[in-house]
Design a protein around this motif. Structure first.
Motif, mmCIF file in Angstrom:
data_model
loop_
_atom_site.group_PDB
_atom_site.id
_atom_site.type_symbol
_atom_site.label_atom_id
_atom_site.label_comp_id
_atom_site.label_asym_id
_atom_site.label_seq_id
_atom_site.Cartn_x
_atom_site.Cartn_y
_atom_site.Cartn_z
ATOM 1 N N ALA A 1 3.577 1.828 -6.445
ATOM 2 C CA ALA A 1 4.118 2.909 -5.623
ATOM 3 C C ALA A 1 5.635 2.935 -5.773
ATOM 4 N N LYS A 2 6.211 4.123 -5.708
ATOM 5 C CA LYS A 2 7.658 4.264 -5.830
ATOM 6 C C LYS A 2 8.326 3.838 -4.531
ATOM 7 N N SER A 3 9.192 2.847 -4.616
ATOM 8 C CA SER A 3 9.881 2.348 -3.427
ATOM 9 C C SER A 3 11.017 1.434 -3.837
ATOM 10 N N ASP A 4 12.111 1.505 -3.083
ATOM 11 C CA ASP A 4 13.223 0.582 -3.306
ATOM 12 C C ASP A 4 12.952 -0.765 -2.653
ATOM 13 N N GLN A 5 12.033 -0.769 -1.694
ATOM 14 C CA GLN A 5 11.684 -1.990 -0.978
ATOM 15 C C GLN A 5 10.302 -2.483 -1.432
ATOM 16 N N PRO A 6 10.025 -3.781 -1.283
ATOM 17 C CA PRO A 6 8.686 -4.281 -1.620
ATOM 18 C C PRO A 6 7.600 -3.508 -0.871
ATOM 19 N N THR A 7 6.555 -3.137 -1.571
ATOM 20 C CA THR A 7 5.508 -2.302 -0.990
ATOM 21 C C THR A 7 4.328 -3.126 -0.500
ATOM 22 N N PRO A 8 3.608 -2.618 0.502
ATOM 23 C CA PRO A 8 2.307 -3.218 0.820
ATOM 24 C C PRO A 8 1.381 -3.053 -0.382
ATOM 25 N N LEU A 9 0.300 -3.810 -0.393
ATOM 26 C CA LEU A 9 -0.648 -3.765 -1.505
ATOM 27 C C LEU A 9 -2.059 -3.627 -0.968
ATOM 28 N N VAL A 10 -2.817 -2.693 -1.550
ATOM 29 C CA VAL A 10 -4.233 -2.545 -1.250
ATOM 30 C C VAL A 10 -5.013 -2.841 -2.532
ATOM 31 N N ILE A 11 -6.017 -3.699 -2.423
ATOM 32 C CA ILE A 11 -6.818 -4.108 -3.585
ATOM 33 C C ILE A 11 -8.204 -3.471 -3.480
ATOM 34 N N TYR A 12 -8.558 -2.681 -4.492
ATOM 35 C CA TYR A 12 -9.879 -2.045 -4.538
ATOM 36 C C TYR A 12 -10.854 -2.932 -5.312
ATOM 37 N N ILE A 13 -12.046 -3.175 -4.711
ATOM 38 C CA ILE A 13 -13.076 -3.994 -5.333
ATOM 39 C C ILE A 13 -14.357 -3.156 -5.413
ATOM 40 N N HIS A 14 -14.804 -2.886 -6.619
ATOM 41 C CA HIS A 14 -15.903 -1.943 -6.811
ATOM 42 C C HIS A 14 -17.260 -2.523 -6.419
ATOM 43 N N GLY B 1 -16.793 -0.705 -1.733
ATOM 44 C CA GLY B 1 -18.096 -0.249 -1.300
ATOM 45 C C GLY B 1 -19.182 -1.220 -1.697
ATOM 46 N N SER B 2 -20.157 -1.440 -0.807
ATOM 47 C CA SER B 2 -21.327 -2.259 -1.080
ATOM 48 C C SER B 2 -20.936 -3.671 -1.516
ATOM 49 N N ALA B 3 -21.226 -4.054 -2.761
ATOM 50 C CA ALA B 3 -20.851 -5.393 -3.209
ATOM 51 C C ALA B 3 -19.354 -5.615 -3.071
ATOM 52 N N GLY B 4 -18.558 -4.578 -3.370
ATOM 53 C CA GLY B 4 -17.110 -4.679 -3.218
ATOM 54 C C GLY B 4 -16.699 -4.840 -1.768
ATOM 55 N N ALA B 5 -17.487 -4.244 -0.866
ATOM 56 C CA ALA B 5 -17.239 -4.423 0.567
ATOM 57 C C ALA B 5 -17.531 -5.856 0.974
ATOM 58 N N GLY B 6 -18.659 -6.394 0.444
ATOM 59 C CA GLY B 6 -19.010 -7.775 0.762
ATOM 60 C C GLY B 6 -17.970 -8.762 0.268
ATOM 61 N N ILE B 7 -17.444 -8.518 -0.925
ATOM 62 C CA ILE B 7 -16.392 -9.386 -1.460
ATOM 63 C C ILE B 7 -15.130 -9.265 -0.609
ATOM 64 N N SER B 8 -14.780 -8.043 -0.219
ATOM 65 C CA SER B 8 -13.579 -7.828 0.596
ATOM 66 C C SER B 8 -13.680 -8.573 1.914
ATOM 67 N N MET B 9 -14.863 -8.484 2.557
ATOM 68 C CA MET B 9 -15.048 -9.196 3.830
ATOM 69 C C MET B 9 -15.022 -10.702 3.620
ATOM 70 N N TRP B 10 -15.625 -11.167 2.544
ATOM 71 C CA TRP B 10 -15.643 -12.606 2.265
ATOM 72 C C TRP B 10 -14.213 -13.133 2.124
ATOM 73 N N ILE B 11 -13.385 -12.407 1.402
ATOM 74 C CA ILE B 11 -11.984 -12.821 1.240
ATOM 75 C C ILE B 11 -11.292 -12.833 2.597
ATOM 76 N N GLY B 12 -11.532 -11.771 3.394
ATOM 77 C CA GLY B 12 -10.865 -11.663 4.685
ATOM 78 C C GLY B 12 -11.277 -12.713 5.690
ATOM 79 N N PHE B 13 -12.565 -13.107 5.676
ATOM 80 C CA PHE B 13 -13.073 -14.033 6.682
ATOM 81 C C PHE B 13 -13.010 -15.495 6.246
ATOM 82 N N HIS B 14 -12.961 -15.740 4.962
ATOM 83 C CA HIS B 14 -13.004 -17.130 4.475
ATOM 84 C C HIS B 14 -11.699 -17.858 4.777
ATOM 85 N N ASP B 15 -11.818 -19.157 4.996
ATOM 86 C CA ASP B 15 -10.611 -19.981 5.145
ATOM 87 C C ASP B 15 -9.748 -19.848 3.896
#
Length: 356
Positions: free
Chosen positions: A99-112, A186-200
């Motif tokens: 993304a265009k920015s002079d400051q460090p940007t947030p990051l969103v990771i898409y998992i299919h 979405g679906s498997a990508g959703a499961g991976i996203s939640m696993w990353i978010g909830f895992h230690d």
């Protein structure tokens, strides 16, 4: 665990823009733009169309935004960096959109999605453009597919976590804010996203690999048709029918029969638990925005194997447990008159704003 399509984005923006162009008067070049009702409706749904950010959407801005979306759909927004390796396996690659920015940007990771056996890191063009317009960089990853033998769950989840670490290791070079990271899919990508978010946190401060020293913790999660668990026993109890007999569930653990799946060895049960996001849920975990579109209610007696694998009961179970832990969550079912893509963006922005 097939990909759940979201509300058609191209048709909506093109129809709305076409309506604006058909029914709004044509302005002279020196005439002050008018804030017509249709234009303002469009502005509320697509604020990125307001190029000069003055709060008034003009006909010219509507045309430009329409053409921009058309171009994104036809050609695809090209990644700033494509097929960057983040691990050793051939599928450990990602695309990065800066993304265009002079400051460090947030990051969103898409998992299919794709049942852990298929799918692509090609991002929904409208979702991608929404994030970039909001000053949020995007990464999209591939991960190892399960094969029923040496690649089982939770190896795809671990690939996703490795990608988070790799991207954090590139924070300075790629102008990323490592404190503001979200995952969605979405679906498997959703499961991976939640696993990353909830895992230690999987960071290893003593590792010789600088990537492994990075944190895997994220600040927000977004899901479409996500499965909270990949334990066939729990899926049978939660969803009913034959959802638990989805071919990917059997392949995920290298089992061949229902008897084997429903009566696991202690070692197999341990793998069920490790692979399921909800097993790792604690009160310190990030907020979740979830969307479900699959038919509700009990499954029919003649249900096919795997039918119901995106059932909203997965989400309801998450809502119950997250509410008990006082973790913010949003459950959306069949969003006919809502824009889940934009809502997810706004949800992420809200979580990013909390980070100091």
């Amino acid at each position: 665990m097939m990909h759940i399509p979201t509300v058609p984005f191209g048709l909506r923006i093109l129809v709305l823009c076409s309506a604006v162009l058909l029914f709004q008067p044509v302005w002279a070049a020196d005439e002050k733009p008018q804030a017509g009702e249709r234009l303002q409706k469009l502005l509320k749904r697509f604020p990125g169309a307001d190029k000069n950010k003055d709060g008034i959407l003009t006909r010219a801005e509507a045309i430009e935004y329409r053409n921009k979306i058309r171009g994104a759909q036809a050609n695809g927004v090209k990644p700033t960096l494509g097929d960057v390796k983040y691990g050793d396996h051939a599928r450990n690659v990602l695309d990065f959109y800066q993304a265009k920015s002079d400051q460090p940007t947030p990051l969103v990771i898409y998992i299919h999605g794709g049942g852990f056996v298929g799918g692509s890191k090609r991002v929904n063009p409208r979702q991608l453009q929404l994030f970039l317009d909001a000053g949020i960089s995007v990464a999209a990853i591939h991960y190892r597919f399960i094969n029923g033998k040496d690649i089982l769950l939770p190896e795809p989840q671990r690939d996703g976590a490795r990608a988070v670490q790799f991207l954090r290791s590139k924070a300075k070079e790629w102008n990323i804010d490592p404190k503001r990271v979200a995952c969605y899919g979405g679906s498997a990508g959703a499961g991976i996203s939640m696993w990353i978010g909830f895992h230690d946190d999987l960071a290893d401060p003593k590792s010789d690999d600088p990537v492994e020293r990075e944190s895997t913790r994220i600040q927000a999660i977004g899901t479409f048709g996500g499965q909270s668990t990949y334990d066939p026993i729990k899926i049978k109890a939660l969803i009913g029918g034959r959802a638990w007999e989805h071919p990917s569930i059997f392949k995920a653990y290298g089992v061949e029969t229902a008897e084997e799946a429903l009566h696991p060895t202690p070692e197999k049960q341990k793998r069920y638990d490790e692979s399921s996001a909800i097993t790792h849920l604690t009160k310190e975990d990030p907020p979740l925005y979830m969307v479900y579109n699959e038919a509700d209610g009990p499954l029919p007696e003649n249900a096919r194997p795997g039918q119901g694998i995106h059932h909203p009961n997965f989400g309801r179970d998450l809502v119950k447990k997250m509410n008990e832990l006082q973790i913010e969550n949003v459950f959306v079912y069949k969003p006919k008159d809502r824009d889940p893509n934009r809502e997810m963006l706004e949800f992420f922005q809200k979580q990013f704003a909390k980070v100091k």
